[in-house]
Design an enzyme around this catalytic site. Sequence first.
Site, PDB file in Angstrom:
ATOM      1  N   ASP A 153       4.093  40.947 -26.977  1.00 53.10           N
ATOM      2  CA  ASP A 153       4.307  41.594 -25.681  1.00 53.10           C
ATOM      3  C   ASP A 153       4.324  40.652 -24.481  1.00 53.10           C
ATOM      4  OD1 ASP A 153       1.704  40.769 -25.504  1.00 53.10           O
ATOM      5  OD2 ASP A 153       0.817  42.765 -25.471  1.00 53.10           O
ATOM      6  N   GLU A 212       4.498  42.537 -34.783  1.00 57.67           N
ATOM      7  CA  GLU A 212       3.458  43.283 -34.039  1.00 57.67           C
ATOM      8  C   GLU A 212       4.125  44.313 -33.110  1.00 57.67           C
ATOM      9  OE1 GLU A 212       0.553  42.059 -30.814  1.00 57.67           O
ATOM     10  OE2 GLU A 212      -0.613  41.477 -32.554  1.00 57.67           O
ATOM     11  N   ARG A 226      -3.816  39.771 -16.391  1.00 57.89           N
ATOM     12  CA  ARG A 226      -3.246  39.763 -15.041  1.00 57.89           C
ATOM     13  C   ARG A 226      -3.758  40.924 -14.198  1.00 57.89           C
ATOM     14  NH1 ARG A 226       0.815  36.268 -16.093  1.00 57.89           N
ATOM     15  NH2 ARG A 226       1.930  35.430 -14.307  1.00 57.89           N
ATOM     16  N   HIS A 251     -10.086  30.576 -19.947  1.00 50.28           N
ATOM     17  CA  HIS A 251      -8.623  30.469 -19.893  1.00 50.28           C
ATOM     18  C   HIS A 251      -8.242  29.411 -18.843  1.00 50.28           C
ATOM     19  CE1 HIS A 251      -4.451  31.760 -19.247  1.00 50.28           C
ATOM     20  NE2 HIS A 251      -4.547  32.496 -20.344  1.00 50.28           N
TER      21      HIS A 251
END
Length: 371
Positions: free
Chosen positions: A96, A118, A207, A238
Site C-alpha cells: 500500500d 498482500e 503520516r 524511524h
Amino acid sequence: MKKVMLVFGTRPEAIKMCPLVNELKGRTGIKTVVCVTGQHRQMLDQVLAAFDVTPDYDLSLMKEGQTLFDITTGVLNETKDVLTKEKPDVVLVHGDTSTTFAAALACYYLQIPVGHVEAGLRTYDIYSPYPEEFNREAVSCISSYNFAPTRLAADNLIREGKNPETVFVTGNTVIDAMKHTVTDDYSHPELDWVGDKKLILITAHRRENLGEPMHSMFRAIRRVLEEHPECRAIYPIHMNPVVRKAADEELSGCDTIHIIEPVDVFDCHNFEARCHLCLTDSGGIQEECPSYGKPVLVMRSVTERPEGVDAGTLRLVGTDEETIYNNFRELLEDEKAYEAMAHACNPYGDGNACKRIADVLEKGSCEPWNV
Ligand code: UD1
Ligand code: UDP
C-alpha cells in the site's frame, strides 16, 4: 520463460518481497528482475543486505522531507523507462505504499499485467491509514493477480467484484521471512541492558499520526514508564526527521527508554519474540507479534488487519494520551488482562506464501492456504 519484475521501495515492502525474490530466483520457468525505487534509502538497504538481494535497477528516489507528490511522480516517471526496456510479462508490487501505487499505475499506462502481493486489506476509509488505504484500493482496480494474505482479504476483493479466479489466498510473506530471522541463540547489547526487566518495544511513523497525535502517544508512554521501573523500553526510531523531533521533545531524559537507530530485520523480529508487549502504529508489526503471542497496543483508530484483533492479540487504542496510558498500565498491572492477550496465534500465514505465489506465476495455480 516468463519474465517477472518486482518493484518495491520501502522497508516493509522489502521485508515482505525479498523472500519472494529468492523463491522466484529458484524457479526454472521464471526470469526474475528486481527494481527498487529507493523511496527509502538506509532502511531499504538494511533489508536488501539481510536477504542478500542485489537489485537490477535502483532508482534512488528518496529525498529528505519528500511529499506524496514527489514520490508518486518520481516513481511514475522513473519506472516508465525500466518497464519499457525490460517488457516484463508481469510486475509484482506489494501492499500500500506510494511506490506500490505509482508503479502499478505506470504498468497500467503501459498495459503490463500487475500482480498485487498482500492484496485485499481494507478499512474503507481513504484517510486512515493515509494514503495507504487509497493506494491499496487503487491497485486492486489495476491488478490481474491478487495475492490475498487471508480469507478475509480475499472475501473483500471478491465482494468488490474482482474475478475470484484472479484471487489467491496465500498467507503473508512476512511469516515466511520470520522462519529465517528468529533464533534461540540470539543476543544483542540492548537486550543485555534490558536484563530481566520487562522489554517494551515501541515503533511509530504513520503520516496521519505526525504532529499532536504522535506527541500524545509519546507522553502517554513516558508517564507509564516513569511509574513502572520494572520495564525497559527499546524504541528503534524511524528515520523521518519529523518523528525524531517529536520523540526528542517528549522522550529525552527518560532513562528507561533507549531510542536507537533502525535495527535490521533480524534484530527487530528477535526483539519482538522477546518483548513483554509492543506499542506501535506499524502495519507489519501487527502481523508479526501475534505469532509470538506478544500483545500489541495499536496506536491507530482503525486497522486493516482485524484478524489479530479478533484473535485477541491486538488491541486498538487510538492516539489519545489517556486511552494509551490506561491501556498500557492495565497490561502491566492486571495479569489476567495481559494473559488474555498473550497467546500465540497465526492468523496471517503458515510460512509458505512465497511458494504459493511462485506456483501461481509459474504453473497457473496453487494450493490455497485455508484458515
Ligand atoms: C512510507 C510509506 C508507508 C510505510 C512506511 C514504512 C508512503 C506514502 N508511505 O512512509 O506506507 O508504512 O514507509 O516505514 O508510501 N527517511 C530516511 N531514510 C530512510 C527512510 C526514510 O531518511 O531510509 C526519511 C526521509 O527524510 C523521508 C522520510 O523519512 O523523506 C519519510 O519517508 P517516506 O517514505 O516519505 O514516508 P514513511 O513515513 O517512511
Ligand atoms: N522493522 C525493522 N527495524 C526497525 C523497525 C521495524 O526491521 O527498526 C521491521 C518490522 O519487523 C516490520 C517492518 O519493519 O517487518 C515494519 O515496517 P514499518 O513499521 O516501517 O512499516 P509498516 O509495516 O507500518 O508499513
